[in-house]
Design an enzyme around this catalytic site. Structure first.
Site, PDB file in Angstrom:
ATOM      1  N   GLN A 288       3.789  10.303   1.077  1.00 29.33           N
ATOM      2  CA  GLN A 288       4.946   9.215   0.610  1.00 29.33           C
ATOM      3  C   GLN A 288       5.440   9.514  -0.605  1.00 29.33           C
ATOM      4  OE1 GLN A 288       2.313   5.615   1.940  1.00 29.33           O
ATOM      5  NE2 GLN A 288       4.816   5.434   3.094  1.00 29.33           N
TER       6      GLN A 288
ATOM      7  N   GLY B 184       1.089  -1.144  -0.475  1.00 31.64           N
ATOM      8  CA  GLY B 184      -0.043   0.027   0.243  1.00 31.64           C
ATOM      9  C   GLY B 184       0.651   1.355   0.025  1.00 31.64           C
TER      10      GLY B 184
ATOM     11  N   HIS C 289      -3.275   1.330   8.788  1.00 32.19           N
ATOM     12  CA  HIS C 289      -2.655   1.941   8.281  1.00 32.19           C
ATOM     13  C   HIS C 289      -1.944   3.036   7.035  1.00 32.19           C
ATOM     14  CE1 HIS C 289       2.384   1.383   8.116  1.00 32.19           C
ATOM     15  NE2 HIS C 289       2.710   2.256   6.581  1.00 32.19           N
ATOM     16  N   GLU C 290      -2.807   3.225   6.027  1.00 32.79           N
ATOM     17  CA  GLU C 290      -2.434   4.017   5.056  1.00 32.79           C
ATOM     18  C   GLU C 290      -3.402   4.979   5.240  1.00 32.79           C
ATOM     19  OE1 GLU C 290      -0.122   3.561   3.067  1.00 32.79           O
ATOM     20  OE2 GLU C 290      -0.133   1.201   2.810  1.00 32.79           O
TER      21      GLU C 290
ATOM     22  N   HIS D  10      -1.605   7.611   6.970  1.00 33.43           N
ATOM     23  CA  HIS D  10      -0.942   8.390   6.890  1.00 33.43           C
ATOM     24  C   HIS D  10      -1.470  10.066   6.056  1.00 33.43           C
ATOM     25  CE1 HIS D  10       2.812   5.996   6.459  1.00 33.43           C
ATOM     26  NE2 HIS D  10       2.539   5.050   6.135  1.00 33.43           N
TER      27      HIS D  10
ATOM     28  N   CYS E 262       6.476  -0.326   6.479  1.00 28.40           N
ATOM     29  CA  CYS E 262       6.081   0.534   6.457  1.00 28.40           C
ATOM     30  C   CYS E 262       7.449   1.331   5.280  1.00 28.40           C
ATOM     31  CB  CYS E 262       5.922   1.702   6.782  1.00 28.40           C
ATOM     32  SG  CYS E 262       5.778   3.240   6.109  1.00 28.40           S
ATOM     33  N   LEU E 263       6.802   0.976   3.743  1.00 34.62           N
ATOM     34  CA  LEU E 263       8.520   1.729   2.609  1.00 34.62           C
ATOM     35  C   LEU E 263       8.454   3.052   3.021  1.00 34.62           C
ATOM     36  CD1 LEU E 263       5.518   1.032  -0.582  1.00 34.62           C
ATOM     37  CD2 LEU E 263       7.875   0.002  -0.108  1.00 34.62           C
TER      38      LEU E 263
END
Ligand code: ZN
Length: 152
Positions: free
Chosen positions: A52, A47, A131-132, A135, A89-90
């Protein structure tokens, strides 16, 4: 479509709240396409949220391996239960952590055509949605983690 640079922890844009999308136009569809390309370019992400890649709009893409879900202005309208899950997380490379998340969530959103949709999700999709959406509110999982460690 294009791969964009993924911002990492310490970049102040990751702690800012993203603005809702008012109109799904070509520009928004380009960002969604770029988010999908950037996500697929990582090879292991599931995701990605617009902040991000430095875009403060409420846009998320998720792909658990069975196709891209585009979410515009996603909102958790119902959550049930509580569980502890492992996340990465990226934007926080090389680390993993334990986070408390709902067992099941219902998320309302618009798809890339502007159609109103709802998803009810648990397991991987459920935690990924939480999670997304975090963000979009400037929250990283490490901000709410019970424990964080270095990977590998
Ligand atoms: Zn993340």
């Amino acid at each position: 479509m294009a791969i964009r640079e993924i911002r990492t922890i310490g970049d102040e844009i990751l702690s800012k709240k993203a603005r809702p999308v008012e109109k799904i136009d070509g520009r928004i569809q380009t960002i969604l396409g770029d988010l999908a390309d950037t996500l697929h370019g990582t090879g292991n992400g599931v995701g990605l949220a617009a902040p991000q890649v430095g875009v403060l709009r409420r846009l998320v893409v998720i792909d658990l391996g069975d196709g891209v879900i585009n979410l515009v202005n996603p909102e958790i309208i119902k959550s049930e239960g509580e569980r502890v899950v492992e996340e990465a997380c990226l934007s926080v490379p090389g680390r993993r952590g334990k986070v408390k998340r709902p067992v099941r969530v219902t998320v309302r959103f618009l798809d890339e055509t502007g159609a109103a949709k709802e998803i009810e999700a648990d397991e991987l999709l459920g935690k990924c949605l939480c999670h997304e959406i975090d963000h979009l509110d400037g929250i990283l999982y490490v901000d709410r983690a019970l424990e964080v460690w270095n990977e590998g």
